[in-house]
Design a protein around this motif. Sequence first.
Motif, PDB file in Angstrom:
ATOM      1  N   SER A 192      36.419  49.504  44.940  1.00 54.06           N
ATOM      2  CA  SER A 192      37.699  49.940  44.401  1.00 54.06           C
ATOM      3  C   SER A 192      37.914  49.258  43.063  1.00 54.06           C
ATOM      4  CB  SER A 192      38.847  49.615  45.365  1.00 54.06           C
ATOM      5  OG  SER A 192      38.930  48.222  45.585  1.00 54.06           O
ATOM      6  N   GLY A 193      38.909  49.743  42.317  1.00 51.67           N
ATOM      7  CA  GLY A 193      39.266  49.097  41.065  1.00 51.67           C
ATOM      8  C   GLY A 193      38.807  49.806  39.819  1.00 51.67           C
ATOM      9  N   GLY A 194      38.066  50.885  39.966  1.00 52.06           N
ATOM     10  CA  GLY A 194      37.637  51.616  38.789  1.00 52.06           C
ATOM     11  C   GLY A 194      38.798  52.343  38.147  1.00 52.06           C
ATOM     12  N   GLY A 195      38.546  52.902  36.965  1.00 48.99           N
ATOM     13  CA  GLY A 195      39.595  53.639  36.277  1.00 48.99           C
ATOM     14  C   GLY A 195      39.244  53.878  34.837  1.00 48.99           C
ATOM     15  N   LEU A 196      40.255  54.288  34.088  1.00 45.52           N
ATOM     16  CA  LEU A 196      40.107  54.567  32.659  1.00 45.52           C
ATOM     17  C   LEU A 196      40.739  53.429  31.869  1.00 45.52           C
ATOM     18  CD1 LEU A 196      39.505  56.490  30.266  1.00 45.52           C
ATOM     19  CD2 LEU A 196      41.750  57.534  30.696  1.00 45.52           C
ATOM     20  N   VAL A 197      40.003  52.911  30.900  1.00 45.24           N
ATOM     21  CA  VAL A 197      40.496  51.796  30.102  1.00 45.24           C
ATOM     22  C   VAL A 197      40.009  51.983  28.664  1.00 45.24           C
ATOM     23  CG1 VAL A 197      38.505  50.320  30.627  1.00 45.24           C
ATOM     24  CG2 VAL A 197      40.713  49.275  30.044  1.00 45.24           C
TER      25      VAL A 197
END
Length: 123
Positions: free
Chosen positions: A7-12
Amino acid sequence: QVQLVESGGGLVQAGGSLRLSCAASGRTFRSYNMGWFRQAPGKEREFVAAISWNGDTYYADSVKGRFTISRGHAEKTRYLQMNDLKPEDTAVYFCAAGYRLRIDTGPSGYDYWGQGTQVTVSS
């Protein structure tokens, strides 16, 4: 049997940070080496970082000084802190666990894999 969930992925944006988590269920995590790998579209899965069963850490040259792998207090979670992210870090990130005496930076050194979490870094 070990089940791993990332978990913890995303757009940055470039220069930003993310922390990935890998939670294990099933057998104790304590005796396993744990690695993080990533795979970008059209590319092979590549080693990112690993932490051995006794706490030694290893990093790919491309992330050294920017990423940190660590263990959680409960011994069932591993983290990958990613700082100063670059667009070339964009990939699906996988955690993996392997029951080996020594760390392996290749996928064959790991027995269990999570489903992956997407990390996208915009320029």
